[in-house]
Scaffold this motif. Structure first.
Motif, PDB file in Angstrom:
ATOM      1  N   GLY A 283      95.094 110.693 -18.847  1.00  0.00           N
ATOM      2  CA  GLY A 283      95.282 109.272 -18.670  1.00  0.00           C
ATOM      3  C   GLY A 283      95.168 108.826 -17.228  1.00  0.00           C
ATOM      4  O   GLY A 283      95.912 107.948 -16.773  1.00  0.00           O
ATOM      5  N   ILE A 284      94.219 109.433 -16.511  1.00  0.00           N
ATOM      6  CA  ILE A 284      94.027 109.068 -15.107  1.00  0.00           C
ATOM      7  C   ILE A 284      92.575 108.657 -14.876  1.00  0.00           C
ATOM      8  O   ILE A 284      91.696 108.957 -15.686  1.00  0.00           O
ATOM      9  N   ASP A 285      92.353 107.979 -13.770  1.00  0.00           N
ATOM     10  CA  ASP A 285      91.023 107.495 -13.439  1.00  0.00           C
ATOM     11  C   ASP A 285      90.064 108.662 -13.220  1.00  0.00           C
ATOM     12  O   ASP A 285      90.381 109.615 -12.511  1.00  0.00           O
ATOM     13  N   ARG A 286      88.898 108.578 -13.830  1.00  0.00           N
ATOM     14  CA  ARG A 286      87.928 109.667 -13.748  1.00  0.00           C
ATOM     15  C   ARG A 286      87.500 109.938 -12.310  1.00  0.00           C
ATOM     16  O   ARG A 286      87.389 111.093 -11.891  1.00  0.00           O
ATOM     17  N   ALA A 287      87.234 108.882 -11.545  1.00  0.00           N
ATOM     18  CA  ALA A 287      86.789 109.054 -10.161  1.00  0.00           C
ATOM     19  C   ALA A 287      87.873 109.711  -9.309  1.00  0.00           C
ATOM     20  O   ALA A 287      87.588 110.562  -8.458  1.00  0.00           O
ATOM     21  N   GLU A 288      89.113 109.324  -9.549  1.00  0.00           N
ATOM     22  CA  GLU A 288      90.234 109.932  -8.825  1.00  0.00           C
ATOM     23  C   GLU A 288      90.343 111.412  -9.155  1.00  0.00           C
ATOM     24  O   GLU A 288      90.536 112.254  -8.270  1.00  0.00           O
ATOM     25  N   LEU A 289      90.218 111.738 -10.443  1.00  0.00           N
ATOM     26  CA  LEU A 289      90.270 113.139 -10.863  1.00  0.00           C
ATOM     27  C   LEU A 289      89.122 113.930 -10.250  1.00  0.00           C
ATOM     28  O   LEU A 289      89.308 115.057  -9.774  1.00  0.00           O
ATOM     29  N   ALA A 290      87.928 113.339 -10.245  1.00  0.00           N
ATOM     30  CA  ALA A 290      86.751 114.018  -9.702  1.00  0.00           C
ATOM     31  C   ALA A 290      86.965 114.383  -8.242  1.00  0.00           C
ATOM     32  O   ALA A 290      86.660 115.510  -7.821  1.00  0.00           O
ATOM     33  N   GLU A 291      87.488 113.464  -7.463  1.00  0.00           N
ATOM     34  CA  GLU A 291      87.696 113.737  -6.045  1.00  0.00           C
ATOM     35  C   GLU A 291      88.785 114.779  -5.837  1.00  0.00           C
ATOM     36  O   GLU A 291      88.665 115.650  -4.965  1.00  0.00           O
ATOM     37  N   HIS A 292      89.828 114.721  -6.641  1.00  0.00           N
ATOM     38  CA  HIS A 292      90.918 115.695  -6.512  1.00  0.00           C
ATOM     39  C   HIS A 292      90.410 117.106  -6.816  1.00  0.00           C
ATOM     40  O   HIS A 292      90.677 118.057  -6.063  1.00  0.00           O
ATOM     41  N   ILE A 293      89.670 117.260  -7.911  1.00  0.00           N
ATOM     42  CA  ILE A 293      89.154 118.577  -8.286  1.00  0.00           C
ATOM     43  C   ILE A 293      88.112 119.056  -7.286  1.00  0.00           C
ATOM     44  O   ILE A 293      88.080 120.237  -6.915  1.00  0.00           O
ATOM     45  N   ALA A 294      87.276 118.140  -6.812  1.00  0.00           N
ATOM     46  CA  ALA A 294      86.268 118.516  -5.818  1.00  0.00           C
ATOM     47  C   ALA A 294      86.930 118.999  -4.527  1.00  0.00           C
ATOM     48  O   ALA A 294      86.486 119.971  -3.915  1.00  0.00           O
ATOM     49  N   SER A 295      87.987 118.332  -4.117  1.00  0.00           N
ATOM     50  CA  SER A 295      88.692 118.726  -2.897  1.00  0.00           C
ATOM     51  C   SER A 295      89.287 120.124  -3.039  1.00  0.00           C
ATOM     52  O   SER A 295      89.166 120.963  -2.134  1.00  0.00           O
TER      53      SER A 295
END
Length: 303
Positions: A283-295
């Protein structure tokens, strides 16, 4: 072409299975993909490392897959070579235990467990303890006639005499990708006994243990690479929902078999599918998740 392409990281794939690994890596780079490419035995690792020497987006991991150990394709000679090469790289995988189906015999369990202990002991040689971000030297010899030959710590580049020399990777924490089927508790036991969590970063690929195993692994600081196939099951989806954000990674586990290709558009689509599925579950923003996992992935892949 898009002016901005979101960077995606595949933290468990098998680029070496593709007919043209260098082409796959290059096309993946153009598609904004970074990767940890696991191998199944030392010869594949040496060949893939050479093939991808000019592919900065793909880190090649040294593997000794439990299937190959169980059926003898990785025997004593191959394991000894693994132990030599392990001192030249930060990236280890795919290793682990598989106690499913025909590998669920007393003989296979003993063989795999012995080899796994040997591999973990070799990974620890000369390793310096991690900073206290994770909870919490073993000998290099284990039972079942499995011996990791102790030598001077080597480097990836052989000398003129063909021997291996010391490398900075000797003391660097390793990134280790673990396969554990019907064996998550046994793998965690072995990793704890070898002090692996104090020295290295551990990723469980496509985690399929019990709920208790998952909670134990999370508490021990493990990371988890999650792909579309894990998300295809109810239990896999629930595990992905429960895994803390800072311990989540993406994977494809592709190509699935030798000589299968991995087109960049398929590769990116698989990663996008996993990312979107996890974002929906959490239930979180996809773009936010993408950046977190990428980091998280970028930090793990620093060489």
């Amino acid at each position: 072409m898009l002016l901005f392409m979101e960077k995606l990281y595949d933290m468990h794939c098998h680029v070496g299975f593709a007919p043209a690994p260098a082409t796959v890596a290059a096309e993946g780079a153009q598609a904004g993909i970074g990767a940890l490419s696991c191998t199944v035995e030392p010869t594949e690792y040496e060949q893939l490392r050479a093939a991808l020497a000019d592919a900065p987006n793909v880190a090649v991991a040294l593997g000794a897959h439990p299937w190959w150990i169980a059926d003898g394709r990785v025997g004593e000679t191959e394991l000894a070579r693994f132990c030599e090469l392990a001192r030249t790289t930060r990236f280890i995988g795919e290793i682990g235990l598989d106690f499913a189906g025909p590998r669920d015999t007393e003989e296979s369990r003993a063989l795999q467990t012995s080899a796994f202990a040997c591999i973990l002991a070799t990974c620890n040689e000369s390793a310096a303890p991690l900073a206290p971000t994770n909870p919490e030297g073993a000998t290099a010899t284990s039972g079942q006639n499995r011996t990791c030959i102790a030598t001077t710590s080597p480097e990836a580049n052989p000398s003129s005499e063909g021997t291996l020399t010391r490398s900075a990777t000797d003391t660097a924490p390793k990134l280790i990708s673990i396969h554990a089927i019907n064996a998550a508790a046994a793998a965690l036991d072995a990793l704890e006994q070898a002090s692996t969590f104090a020295l290295h970063r551990v990723i469980f690929h496509w985690f399929s243990g019990t709920s208790d195993d998952l909670h134990r692994a999370v508490k021990l600081g493990c990371l988890f690479s999650v792909g579309p196939r894990m998300l295809a099951s109810r239990r896999g989806r629930e595990y992905a929902r429960q895994i803390p954000l800072g311990q989540l990674l993406l994977e494809t586990d592709m190509p699935a078999r030798k000589d299968d290709n991995l087109p960049a558009e398929v590769w990116r689509a698989e990663l996008n599918n996993a990312l979107s599925g996890i974002a929906q579950l959490k239930g979180i923003d996809r773009a936010e998740l993408a950046e977190h996992i990428a980091s998280t992935s970028r930090e793990l892949l620093i060489r």
